[in-house]
Design a protein around this motif. Structure first.
Motif, short mmCIF file in Angstrom:
data_model
loop_
_atom_site.label_atom_id
_atom_site.label_comp_id
_atom_site.label_asym_id
_atom_site.label_seq_id
_atom_site.Cartn_x
_atom_site.Cartn_y
_atom_site.Cartn_z
N TYR A 148 0.85 -1.19 0.00
CA TYR A 148 0.00 0.00 0.00
C TYR A 148 0.89 1.24 0.00
CZ TYR A 148 -4.22 -2.66 1.36
OH TYR A 148 -5.28 -3.54 1.40
N GLY A 149 0.49 2.26 -0.73
CA GLY A 149 1.08 3.58 -0.61
C GLY A 149 2.52 3.72 -1.07
N ARG A 150 3.27 4.54 -0.33
CA ARG A 150 4.64 4.92 -0.71
C ARG A 150 5.54 4.92 0.52
NH1 ARG A 150 5.71 9.96 1.26
NH2 ARG A 150 3.93 11.32 1.73
N TYR A 151 6.84 5.18 0.25
CA TYR A 151 7.79 5.29 1.34
C TYR A 151 7.98 6.77 1.69
CZ TYR A 151 11.60 3.84 4.39
OH TYR A 151 12.37 3.59 5.49
N ILE A 152 8.74 7.03 2.74
CA ILE A 152 9.03 8.40 3.19
C ILE A 152 9.75 9.16 2.07
CG2 ILE A 152 10.36 9.75 4.87
CD1 ILE A 152 10.10 7.24 6.74
N ASN A 153 9.37 10.45 1.88
CA ASN A 153 10.07 11.28 0.89
C ASN A 153 10.71 12.50 1.54
OD1 ASN A 153 8.03 13.22 1.24
ND2 ASN A 153 6.83 12.42 -0.49
N VAL A 157 10.48 14.63 5.48
CA VAL A 157 11.60 14.89 6.37
C VAL A 157 11.74 16.38 6.65
CG1 VAL A 157 14.11 14.69 6.67
CG2 VAL A 157 12.83 12.81 5.64
N SER A 158 11.70 17.20 5.60
CA SER A 158 11.91 18.64 5.76
C SER A 158 10.79 19.30 6.58
CB SER A 158 12.03 19.30 4.39
OG SER A 158 10.85 19.10 3.63
N ALA A 159 9.59 18.74 6.52
CA ALA A 159 8.46 19.33 7.24
C ALA A 159 8.19 18.64 8.58
CB ALA A 159 7.20 19.28 6.36
N ASN A 160 9.03 17.69 8.95
CA ASN A 160 8.84 16.94 10.21
C ASN A 160 7.43 16.35 10.32
OD1 ASN A 160 11.43 17.77 10.94
ND2 ASN A 160 10.67 19.53 12.09
N LYS A 161 6.97 15.77 9.25
CA LYS A 161 5.58 15.28 9.21
C LYS A 161 5.40 14.05 10.09
CE LYS A 161 4.35 16.94 4.58
NZ LYS A 161 3.89 16.55 3.22
N ILE A 217 9.35 6.13 10.35
CA ILE A 217 8.89 7.51 10.33
C ILE A 217 10.05 8.38 9.88
CG2 ILE A 217 7.21 7.09 12.17
CD1 ILE A 217 9.09 8.52 14.11
N PRO A 218 9.81 9.65 9.47
CA PRO A 218 10.92 10.53 9.08
C PRO A 218 11.91 10.70 10.22
CG PRO A 218 8.83 11.46 8.39
CD PRO A 218 8.50 10.28 9.26
N LEU A 219 13.20 10.67 9.90
CA LEU A 219 14.23 10.79 10.93
C LEU A 219 14.10 12.12 11.67
CD1 LEU A 219 16.74 9.66 12.31
CD2 LEU A 219 18.13 10.68 10.49
N SER A 220 13.73 13.18 10.96
CA SER A 220 13.57 14.49 11.61
C SER A 220 12.46 14.45 12.65
CB SER A 220 13.26 15.55 10.55
OG SER A 220 12.09 15.20 9.81
N THR A 221 11.38 13.74 12.36
CA THR A 221 10.29 13.60 13.32
C THR A 221 10.72 12.76 14.51
OG1 THR A 221 8.72 13.68 11.46
CG2 THR A 221 7.87 12.91 13.57
N TYR A 222 11.49 11.73 14.24
CA TYR A 222 11.98 10.85 15.30
C TYR A 222 12.87 11.62 16.28
CZ TYR A 222 14.28 6.77 17.42
OH TYR A 222 14.76 5.84 18.31
N THR A 223 13.84 12.37 15.75
CA THR A 223 14.76 13.10 16.63
C THR A 223 14.03 14.17 17.44
OG1 THR A 223 15.31 14.57 14.79
CG2 THR A 223 16.75 12.69 15.16
#
Length: 422
Positions: A148-153, A157-161, A217-223
């Motif tokens: 299903y769907g897509r991977y992280i883009n 990452v840039s928007a900390n989604k 999840i996006p690395l930026s969101t994780y950190t």
């Protein structure tokens, strides 16, 4: 070699083999078994190679995984046992200092390397799964099979989604998989934060480094969630195709040791796993297995061909009177020699073809039973027909060479002595 096109020649060969059915059959088994073994083992080796290629498909095998550990040597005023670290700016430093590096993918994770998994919930259901912060480039290291769907883009990452790509087991637990519920756009809870599902991936085989109980999840969101700043759990370093991974590994550690004031002799400060090195051992094993297959098959075929020569020697002795009559009626020595050689080639070639056919049939059966088997690295066992035809040609040549022994014995029979023999 007009003898080949004479009907009498083939009739004589047929009656000669027919009169010694059991002996001919047992002789043919030797060569046939050799070719059967050659084809079967060659196909099995190729099946294992294809299986490992399938297992590692979508995975960057020319990669090194590196993480921070504790120092084992006091250095520059710092004590032994100091905890080292990896940070995002190290990526630019390593890529600048080591031109052999193609790209680096950073990751942080909970639920790997001894750390506890993260609790997640949805609709009254609660479970703990591995949570990994990743960059889009991480999917190049180990490509996920998305159902299903897509991977992280990069935008995520840039928007900390607050978006997540979940494994199949997570999907089955939190969503109605029996009714093929579409999870895209729907949310679940991680640490009191709601994340929208943007993709679902399925792990093939043993999954390598991934499993279907993981959430990305996006690395930026994780950190941001864990207030890690620019700290990174580990780097996946992928080298350029022509680079020496061992050199890249050593240089990367040297650069990091210099930056973080670690002794150049400290072998414990940074841990690593050289996947390319291990993969090279595996491919070396498969190459060795194919070489062993060729050697074993060739020796078995040679043993069978030698057995044919021995049988033909017995046949020549039994046909002494017949050969004497042919010589007395004007048969040339070359005609007698060619007759024996032709018999040798017929037996050898027929045995080889039968062994080849049975070997191919066996591989076809094995292929059917292992077609959808992902737990064991074995897939589509095939043979290189060039190698098989080369083996067949060598077998025929050996049949001619070995056949010269009984053929010369037949030529040396003097007509008068042959007519006297019983």
């Amino acid at each position: 070699m007009n003898i080949i096109f004479k009907l009498d020649t083939w009739q004589e060969i047929y009656h000669s083999l027919k009169n010694n059915k059991l002996r001919t059959f047992l002789t043919m088994i030797g060569v046939g078994w050799g070719m059967f073994l050659f084809v079967s083992l060659l196909g099995a080796a190729k099946g294992m190679e294809n299986g490992f290629d399938k297992l590692f498909s979508g995975f960057a095998t020319n990669s090194i995984f590196m993480w921070a550990q504790n120092t084992s040597i006091p250095y520059d005023g710092f004590p032994k046992g100091r905890k080292t670290e990896l940070r995002l700016p190290d990526i630019d430093l390593l890529e600048r200092k080591i031109p052999e590096i193609d790209y680096i993918s950073p990751q942080n994770s909970r639920g790997n390397f001894g750390s506890p998994p993260e609790q997640m919930s949805r609709g009254g259901k609660t479970a703990s799964y591995t949570l990994t912060g990743d960059y889009p480039i991480g999917n190049k290291i180990s490509e996920k099979k998305l159902i299903y769907g897509r991977y992280i883009n990069d935008a995520d990452v840039s928007a900390n989604k607050n978006v997540a790509v979940i494994g199949e087991e997570v999907y089955k637990n939190f969503f109605d998989a029996k009714k093929n519920e579409n999870p895209l756009g729907k949310s679940f809870n991680i640490k009191g934060i709601f994340f929208n599902v943007i993709g679902v991936f399925k792990v093939k085989g043993n999954g390598g480094m991934n499993n279907d109980k993981t959430v990305f999840i996006p690395l930026s969101t994780y950190t941001k969630m864990y207030n890690d700043g620019d700290k990174v759990g580990f780097f996946a370093i992928v080298s350029k195709p022509d680079a020496d991974l061992n050199i890249v590994e050593n240089e990367a550690k040297s650069v990091l040791k210099e930056k973080y004031n670690v002794s150049p002799d400290d072998t414990n400060a940074f841990g690593s796993f050289n996947l390319g090195k291990e993969f090279g051992k595996l491919t070396g094993f498969l190459t060795g297995m194919q070489l062993l297959t060729i050697i074993v098959g060739t020796l078995t075929i040679l043993a069978g061909v030698i057995a044919i020569s021995n049988i033909l020697l017995i046949t020549v002795k039994e046909r002494t009177k017949e050969i004497g009559i042919r010589r007395a009626l004007g048969a040339k020595p070359s005609e007698v020699r060619n007759q024996i050689l032709l018999e040798s080639v017929v037996i050898t070639l027929t045995s080889g073809i039968l062994g080849f056919i049975f070997g191919i049939l066996l591989l076809m059966v094995v292929s059917v039973f292992t077609k959808d088997q992902d737990s064991f690295p074995f897939y589509n066992p095939t043979v290189n027909y060039g190698q098989v035809f080369a083996a067949m040609a060598i077998m025929v040549v050996l049949g001619l060479v070995i056949g010269m022994i009984p053929a010369q014995r037949a030529v040396k029979i003097r007509p008068i002595e042959a007519l006297r023999s019983e």
